[in-house]
Design an enzyme around this catalytic site. Structure first.
Site, PDB file in Angstrom:
ATOM      1  N   SER A 112       0.968  -1.328  -0.049  1.00  0.00           N
ATOM      2  CA  SER A 112       0.075  -0.033  -0.057  1.00  0.00           C
ATOM      3  C   SER A 112       1.003   1.285  -0.149  1.00  0.00           C
ATOM      4  O   SER A 112       2.100   1.364   0.409  1.00  0.00           O
ATOM      5  CB  SER A 112      -0.885   0.100   1.266  1.00  0.00           C
ATOM      6  OG  SER A 112      -1.636   1.229   1.158  1.00  0.00           O
ATOM      7  N   LYS A 119      -4.507  -6.536   3.640  1.00  0.00           N
ATOM      8  CA  LYS A 119      -4.552  -5.719   2.669  1.00  0.00           C
ATOM      9  C   LYS A 119      -5.812  -5.130   2.302  1.00  0.00           C
ATOM     10  O   LYS A 119      -6.395  -4.136   1.859  1.00  0.00           O
ATOM     11  CB  LYS A 119      -3.621  -5.872   1.352  1.00  0.00           C
ATOM     12  CG  LYS A 119      -3.857  -4.833   0.380  1.00  0.00           C
ATOM     13  CD  LYS A 119      -3.224  -3.331   0.766  1.00  0.00           C
ATOM     14  CE  LYS A 119      -3.154  -2.283  -0.171  1.00  0.00           C
ATOM     15  NZ  LYS A 119      -3.891  -2.439  -1.318  1.00  0.00           N
ATOM     16  N   HIS A 174      -7.529  -3.064   4.879  1.00  0.00           N
ATOM     17  CA  HIS A 174      -6.809  -1.907   4.744  1.00  0.00           C
ATOM     18  C   HIS A 174      -7.836  -0.979   3.989  1.00  0.00           C
ATOM     19  O   HIS A 174      -8.206   0.116   4.114  1.00  0.00           O
ATOM     20  CB  HIS A 174      -5.466  -2.212   4.435  1.00  0.00           C
ATOM     21  CG  HIS A 174      -4.847  -0.641   3.832  1.00  0.00           C
ATOM     22  ND1 HIS A 174      -5.216  -0.337   2.584  1.00  0.00           N
ATOM     23  CD2 HIS A 174      -3.997   0.075   4.604  1.00  0.00           C
ATOM     24  CE1 HIS A 174      -4.514   0.973   2.408  1.00  0.00           C
ATOM     25  NE2 HIS A 174      -3.799   1.259   3.544  1.00  0.00           N
ATOM     26  N   ASN A 175      -8.101  -1.759   2.610  1.00  0.00           N
ATOM     27  CA  ASN A 175      -8.689  -1.097   1.573  1.00  0.00           C
ATOM     28  C   ASN A 175     -10.117  -0.701   2.042  1.00  0.00           C
ATOM     29  O   ASN A 175     -10.554   0.390   1.825  1.00  0.00           O
ATOM     30  CB  ASN A 175      -8.567  -1.732   0.247  1.00  0.00           C
ATOM     31  CG  ASN A 175      -7.212  -1.438  -0.319  1.00  0.00           C
ATOM     32  OD1 ASN A 175      -6.271  -1.443   0.177  1.00  0.00           O
ATOM     33  ND2 ASN A 175      -7.372  -1.838  -1.690  1.00  0.00           N
ATOM     34  N   GLU A 197      -9.718   2.213   4.069  1.00  0.00           N
ATOM     35  CA  GLU A 197      -9.677   3.317   3.246  1.00  0.00           C
ATOM     36  C   GLU A 197     -10.696   3.896   2.595  1.00  0.00           C
ATOM     37  O   GLU A 197     -11.179   4.990   2.719  1.00  0.00           O
ATOM     38  CB  GLU A 197      -8.678   2.846   2.095  1.00  0.00           C
ATOM     39  CG  GLU A 197      -8.483   3.897   0.962  1.00  0.00           C
ATOM     40  CD  GLU A 197      -7.432   3.060   0.091  1.00  0.00           C
ATOM     41  OE1 GLU A 197      -6.413   2.648   0.153  1.00  0.00           O
ATOM     42  OE2 GLU A 197      -7.861   3.244  -1.099  1.00  0.00           O
TER      43      GLU A 197
HETATM   44  C1  6PG Z   1      -3.150   1.413  -1.391  1.00  0.00           C
HETATM   45  C2  6PG Z   1      -4.483   1.455  -2.340  1.00  0.00           C
HETATM   46  C3  6PG Z   1      -4.227   1.092  -3.517  1.00  0.00           C
HETATM   47  C4  6PG Z   1      -5.797   1.640  -4.533  1.00  0.00           C
HETATM   48  C5  6PG Z   1      -6.748   0.503  -4.567  1.00  0.00           C
HETATM   49  C6  6PG Z   1      -8.220   1.152  -4.148  1.00  0.00           C
HETATM   50  O1  6PG Z   1      -3.369   0.935  -0.429  1.00  0.00           O
HETATM   51  O2  6PG Z   1      -2.207   1.686  -2.066  1.00  0.00           O
HETATM   52  O3  6PG Z   1      -5.567   0.977  -1.578  1.00  0.00           O
HETATM   53  O4  6PG Z   1      -4.383  -0.308  -3.476  1.00  0.00           O
HETATM   54  O5  6PG Z   1      -5.859   2.787  -4.349  1.00  0.00           O
HETATM   55  O6  6PG Z   1      -6.527   0.043  -5.872  1.00  0.00           O
HETATM   56  O7  6PG Z   1      -8.680   1.474  -5.353  1.00  0.00           O
HETATM   57  P1  6PG Z   1     -10.013   1.851  -5.729  1.00  0.00           P
HETATM   58  O8  6PG Z   1     -10.329   3.071  -5.144  1.00  0.00           O
HETATM   59  O9  6PG Z   1     -10.005   2.131  -7.125  1.00  0.00           O
HETATM   60  O10 6PG Z   1     -10.807   0.710  -5.375  1.00  0.00           O
END
Ligand code: 6PG
Length: 474
Positions: free
Chosen positions: A129, A183, A186-187, A190
């Site tokens: 990430s 991960k 994590h997303n 995010e």
């Molecule tokens: C990271 C991000 C990266 C990316 C994802 C999410 O941790 O560096 O999460 O992996 O931003 O692809 O993208 P989307 O918003 O397109 O789902």
């Protein structure tokens, strides 16, 4: 003939290129391969004097690596990863290490782990990430696979990872798909963070703050409890002017959010495991609804509600209330993500160290934030912590924030401003702190139509009752 390379990377898109430059900058020699040889040639030519070995074929790539080979695949998640692995298998030798550094679905990683292990090869599914900049300067890395393979990869991973207080933002997450799973969470988190920030922006906008005023608020917040990369870039994004029109660029960007799927995977996994991640859920769904622009535009002319103009409020008070709503909702979102990780970690016997995971998220990754220290501390103080919202520090934060948080959600509801993630977080908070929920009535309904039986508050647990409900006609 140059010496054999310490590391190899397949897939020279921007993330791949930046990771290569990062590894090289730590003193390693790196071989690179791209499906289109011209890309490889251009990349190597663009970086003269670096310890880079461009290879025209996969055979040459594999042959250029020191054994046991350490090679990372950075191609689009999905079928492309399998295609590369398939081509690699006949070229590799026992104990060579294949690392998938893309955003792969953890179940794919488990399948690939079994596949490569059966061939006598080693496999690491590593979540990486930090976007393009993180890849170049130091990402957070979440590797999953056998501990012995982690031991071999550790020097490179630790060298290239971001550092916080001298600690590298990488640790062995667990076996098999654990790294890519973490991960994925994590997303999901995010997504939650991003949507919560967007809802704060929507309220500020309705209250008449200019983008510059909002930028100043986010910049100030970035100095305090909310300090984080996403708050920081939000301030910067709001400051940015369009070069053509001079207007704030944010106001010119179409309100249709994209997504590549990791958030949806998180929801599916939560549903499968009966874990509530309502904030992340709301965030994913908010992106989905945002993408239905034409439908929303149509609905906006037919479905009525108050216009989103907040007037007559004290701005400083509002800003403080939104700060509290954002902080509390963020705590709920992380607590939900951690709850899901704990549940899956136990189910899969991954031995996840939740405090350690929070610690490696402090640097390099997209959700890096000051308050992650507090999460680590909470798990260090109580490794068996059942729920983050019950850790003493967070109990205090939530109790402090709950009243202003309610004010913000109520204000938004009164003015017709959609705040699905603030609302879902508050709903979760109120459900969690309710010793008694209306599920008694729900049980009555189930028993009414399906004789599903119920337990009673005035009888010992484990005794099941059924009522002879009246017959309903029609
Ligand atoms: C990271 C991000 C990266 C990316 C994802 C999410 O941790 O560096 O999460 O992996 O931003 O692809 O993208 P989307 O918003 O397109 O789902």
């Amino acid at each position: 003939m140059t010496r054999a390379s310490d590391f190899g990377l397949i897939g020279l898109a921007v993330m791949g290129q930046n990771l290569v430059l990062n590894v090289e900058s730590r003193g390693f020699q790196v071989s690179v391969y791209n499906r289109t040889p011209a890309v490889t040639d251009e990349f190597v030519a663009a970086h003269p004097g670096k310890r880079l070995v461009g290879t025209p074929t996969l055979e040459a790539f594999v042959q250029s690596l020191a054994r046991p080979r350490k090679l990372m695949i950075m191609v689009k998640a999905g079928a492309a990863v399998d295609a590369v692995i398939e081509q690699l298998i006949p070229l590799l030798e026992p104990d060579d290490i294949v690392i998938d550094g893309g955003n792969s679905l953890y179940t794919d990683t488990e399948r690939r782990d079994a596949w490569l292990t059966a061939q006598g090869l080693r496999f690491i599914g590593a979540g990486v990430s930090g976007g393009e900049e993180g890849a170049r300067k130091g990402p957070a890395i979440m590797p999953g696979g056998p501990a012995s393979t982690w031991g071999l990869m550790r020097p490179i991973f630790e060298a290239i990872a971001a550092k916080v207080d001298g600690e590298p933002c990488v640790m062995h997450i667990g076996p098999g798909g654990a790294g890519h799973y973490v991960k994925m969470i994590h997303n999901g988190i995010e997504y939650g963070d991003m949507q919560l920030i967007c809802e704060a922006y929507a309220i500020f906008k309705a209250a008449g703050l200019s983008t510059d005023e909002m930028a100043a608020v986010f910049n100030r917040w970035n100095e305090g409890e909310l300090q984080s990369y996403l708050i920081q870039i939000t301030g910067k994004a709001l400051e940015q002017r369009d070069t053509e029109t001079g207007q704030p660029i944010v106001e010119l960007i179409l309100d249709q959010a994209g997504q590549k799927g990791t958030g949806q995977w998180t929801l599916l996994n939560a549903a499968e495991n009966a874990v509530v991640i309502s904030t992340i859920n709301a965030a994913v769904e908010a992106r989905v609804l945002s993408s239905q622009k034409a439908l929303r535009v149509r609905a906006s002319t037919q479905l009525q509600g108050p216009s989103p103009n907040i007037s007559g409020v004290d701005r400083a008070t509002l800003v403080n209330q939104v700060h509290e709503a954002l902080y509390a909702s963020k705590v709920v979102s992380y607590a939900q993500g951690l709850d899901l990780m704990r549940t899956m970690g136990e189910k899969k016997a991954w031995g996840l160290d939740l405090g350690g995971i929070a610690a490696i998220w402090r640097g390099g990754c997209i959700i890096r934030a000051r308050f992650l220290n507090r999460i680590t501390e909470a798990y260090r103080a109580d490794p068996g912590l059942q729920h983050l919202m019950l850790a003493p520090f967070f109990v205090e934060v939530l109790n402090r924030a709950q009243q202003p948080w309610r004010e913000v959600v109520a204000l938004a509801v009164r003015h017709g401003i959609a705040v699905p993630a603030f609302g879902a977080s508050l709903g979760y908070f109120d459900s969690l702190r309710s010793a008694r929920l209306p599920a008694n009535l729900l049980q009555a309904q189930r028993d009414f139509f399906g004789a599903h039986t119920y337990e009673r508050v005035d009888k010992p647990a484990g005794q099941w009752f059924h009522t002879a409900w009246p017959e309903v006609i029609g």
